[in-house]
Design an enzyme around this catalytic site. Structure first.
Site, PDB file in Angstrom:
ATOM      1  N   HIS A 118      14.302  34.438  12.276  1.00  0.00           N
ATOM      2  CA  HIS A 118      15.476  33.756  11.717  1.00  0.00           C
ATOM      3  C   HIS A 118      15.926  32.574  12.571  1.00  0.00           C
ATOM      4  CE1 HIS A 118      15.896  37.577   9.513  1.00  0.00           C
ATOM      5  NE2 HIS A 118      16.660  36.926   8.677  1.00  0.00           N
ATOM      6  N   GLU A 160      13.163  33.926  -3.931  1.00  0.00           N
ATOM      7  CA  GLU A 160      13.116  32.504  -3.577  1.00  0.00           C
ATOM      8  C   GLU A 160      12.067  31.729  -4.358  1.00  0.00           C
ATOM      9  OE1 GLU A 160      13.546  34.880  -1.319  1.00  0.00           O
ATOM     10  OE2 GLU A 160      15.282  34.325  -0.105  1.00  0.00           O
TER      11      GLU A 160
END
Ligand SMILES: Cc1ncc(C[n+]2csc(CCOP(=O)(O)OP(=O)(O)O)c2C)c(N)n1
Lengths: 360, 347
Positions: B148, B79
């Site tokens: 998450h 990322e």
């Protein structure tokens, strides 16, 4: 020392017949547990993400069986098999998947975040590569505390391209930390093959960038995985030398139960891997050394029984107490530090946070 | 594959063409990407699983086969690396649209976004800009657990140099994503897991964009103002219906759409009319979007307020896995309704 060896062709050593049967039982337990987890997920009794390790059992069990009791285990989210191999009872894992009080994380972690302090299993982590720096820190603490133990840290092939990987391996090597990184190369990170993600796809070689020992092993061969892991863990404990062990294996199911696993690979590819199935391989080996079909059948029945009882324990376990929603967010004694936020709280904190055991 | 699925008797435009169609939030985003990829060569998409796998949430389905691997680029799990590569490419005039699989993973790339992208225009005296778009879903539900299930948009909206958008329906998903791609600054577009499947009428005009910095009054009402964005808007609209049916309360719902720049004017006009405000968000309220709103509202509407500004958000805990704990922690309709009644002195 920097070296890179390929030990896929070294023969295994023979172990006791009984021990082998016991290993077979464990392999089968992990396989059947995953099959049952998939069934329960599809019946909506398990939620969240559910990542199965079917196909990877020999790597999982081989590596964990080489750990000493004092060694520490850290994994990513594909962790059911690791928990079971480390001795967490199937019913405590299943209860966690069901989100129940008897789960090994009290129903708070779920499939990705299994944990068992008593077995030195330090999680079950969900951010790719996130477990690497903290596992490295566990090794640092082992070293500082002079403990004759090492860390076994699992990661997937998808995790080797994230900064945390490079930073962790460098620290481990620079500081000579007792850690073995177990890299499970199952060909894919979600739908991305190793070749499409890594400029150097021979992943074990990448240890050389940190002057760390790197080695590749056939991950479908329990003995070879156990031997290699045992040797590297011993070296980590005794000489404080980190290592990278790459195990070549394959995941049969999709990335998670929600992924059919066919958009990026063919049925033929999966079928070809099934021919090298670690369980089948182990089974033929057992038959070859004189174990009878009846003995194997007895194992299968015991496993089936164990899984069925895990499900019923999970079903009967109560849900966590809603009033304890915030229990354990902070260390004991913290509640009084927060006491002055109490008056006038306007959005449910009162019920949901402060009166439900925060820091008590 | 067709970008528009399940459209039903679309309204006609002046030229006899359909002027809008019913599609899901995910399809609206896909249509925006297709139109912008087709319109401008400088636009390219990159992220994990956006190509061959067709997107983790299928937003980019079909784009690889239509535009090829140079325009629709699969990345490794890196990322920080690929978002940063987007920053550099944007500095040289490209228009990268970076997908981060979920906002939880954006934290890994936060340095490139906050310490780098956001600074470029100002720090170098305006010599170069950074027309980068980052798309990522926030949100919780479905027991995805603590790592998450987060909504960090308020953190990013506190950073000068960034723009942060958060559409709540398919039309705005398309209009705001297109506006972001055409904008000359780094723009973070917050999508949302629970509303990817929601359907709505979407304008088909390829030049229709939703203006950045404009909130929408999603429902008119006179008794109380609910201020929300993203999934909290969907929840608030449902609560407003309940309030009307069960309590005869007419709630106005202001959908922020844009968090930075923030349309304080629309919020203030509504609260000046209703005299009460309930700010709703999916994330933790402390130091969050609702905190910002409460400060702005008391400042702009001090003399008009008949009650303290209420806030509703996620319980301030790392979200647990168990379904009953998750439900208790999320800002569900009951909790929003209770806050409204409290604001009206009815509870
Ligand atoms: C930082 C980060 N980015 C993306 C994801 C989403 N994600 C979860 S698992 C995964 C693939 C990882 O593959 P690999 O490391 O090979 O492990 P495997 O799933 O094969 O066990 C991705 C992209 C994540 N959890 N964390």
């Amino acid at each position: 020392m920097s070296s890179a060896t390929d030990s896929t062709s070294k023969p295994g050593v023979s172990v006791e017949r009984e021990q082998r049967l016991a290993s077979y039982e464990q392999l089968l337990t992990i396989r059947q547990f995953e099959t049952e987890a998939e069934r329960q997920y599809k019946a909506a009794r398990i939620g969240g993400y559910c990542h199965l390790s079917s196909g990877q059992e020999a790597t999982t069990l081989g590596a964990v069986s080489a750990m000493s009791e004092d060694d520490l285990l850290v994994t990513g989210y594909r962790c059911h098999g690791f928990a079971i191999a480390r001795g967490v009872p199937c019913e405590r894992v299943m209860a966690e998947l069901f989100g129940r009080r008897d789960g090994c994380a009290g129903g708070r972690g779920g499939s990705m975040h299994l944990f068992d302090l008593s077995r030195r299993f330090y999680g079950g982590w969900g951010i790719v590569g996130g477990q690497l720096p903290l596992a490295t820190g566990l090794a640092l603490a082992l070293k500082r505390q002079g403990r004759a133990a090492a860390v076994l840290c699992e990661l997937g092939d998808g995790a080797v391209n994230i900064g945390a990987w490079h930073e962790s391996l460098n620290l481990a090597s620079l500081w000579r930390l007792p850690i073995v990184y177990l890299l499970i190369n199952n060909d894919f990170g979600m739908g991305t093959s190793v070749e499409r993600a890594s400029a150097e796809p021979a992943l074990y070689r990448r240890a050389a960038a940190f002057r760390m020992h790197g080695e590749r092993v056939d991950g479908n061969d329990l003995d070879r995985v156990a031997q290699a892991t045992g040797r590297l863990l011993a070296r980590a404990r005794e000489e404080r030398l980190p290592a990278l062990l790459e195990a070549l294996t394959y995941r049969y199911r999709g990335h998670s139960v929600a992924d059919a696993g066919l958009a990026y690979r063919t049925r033929e590819e999966i079928a070809a891997h099934l021919k090298a199935d670690p369980l089948e391989r182990f089974r033929s080996m057992l038959l070859g050394i004189g174990v009878s079909e009846q003995e194997l059948q007895a194992v299968a029945e015991r496993v089936q029984q164990r899984i069925a009882s895990a499900v019923s324990v999970a079903e009967q376990s109560p849900e966590p107490d809603v009033a304890g929603l915030a229990r354990g967010v902070y260390a004991p004694g913290s509640a009084k530090q927060f006491a002055r936020m109490l008056p006038g709280s306007a959005f449910g904190e009162r019920e949901l946070v402060f009166e439900s055991g925060l820091g008590e | 594959m067709s970008a528009v699925e399940g459209s039903s008797h679309p309204p006609q435009g002046p030229d006899g063409q359909a002027s809008s169609a019913v599609m899901s939030y995910r399809e609206a985003l896909r249509l925006a990407l297709r139109e912008e990829l087709a319109r401008d060569e400088r636009v390219f998409v990159m992220g994990e699983e956006v190509g061959l796998f067709e997107g983790s949430y299928k937003v980019t389905a079909g784009l690889l086969s239509e535009f090829g691997a140079d325009r629709v680029r699969d990345t490794p799990i890196s990322e920080e690396g690929f978002l940063g590569a987007g920053v550099g490419a944007a500095m040289l005039g490209e228009r990268p649209v970076v997908e981060i699989m979920t906002i939880n993973f954006l934290l890994i790339a936060m340095d490139q976004l906050v310490n780098h992208a956001a600074k470029i225009r100002a720090m170098f005296g305006g010599q170069v800009g950074c027309p980068l778009v980052i798309r990522t879903p926030n949100g919780a539900g479905n027991q995805l657990t603590a790592q998450h299930s987060q909504s960090f948009e308020g953190w990013f909206a506190s950073v000068p140099g960034l723009k942060v958008l958060a559409p709540a329906n398919p039309a705005d998903a398309k209009g705001l994503l297109k506006a972001a791609i055409r904008d000359d600054d780094p723009v973070l577009v917050i999508e949302n897991l629970p509303i990817y499947k929601e359907k709505g009428e979407v304008p088909l005009d390829p030049d229709h964009v939703t203006p950045i910095g404009r909130a929408a009054v999603a429902r008119e009402g006179s008794d109380v103002t609910l201020v929300a964005h993203s999934f909290a808007t969907v929840r608030s609209l449902a609560v407003a219906e309940r309030l009307a049916q069960r309590h005869g309360i007419q709630a106005e719902v202001v959908d922020l759409r844009s968090l930075r720049p923030l349309d304080v004017q629309t919020v203030a006009e509504s609260v000046s009319k209703t005299n009460r405000a309930v700010c709703v968000e999916e994330g933790w309220p402390s130091y969050g979007v609702s905190a910002e709103l409460a400060a702005r509202i008391q400042n702009a509407c001090f003399d008009d307020l008949d009650a303290p500004v209420e806030r509703v958000g996620m319980a301030e805990v790392p979200l647990p896995y168990a379904k009953n704990l998750e439900l208790a922690a999320l800002p569900g309709e009951e909790r929003i309704e209770a806050a409204v009644l409290h604001s009206l002195g009815q509870a």
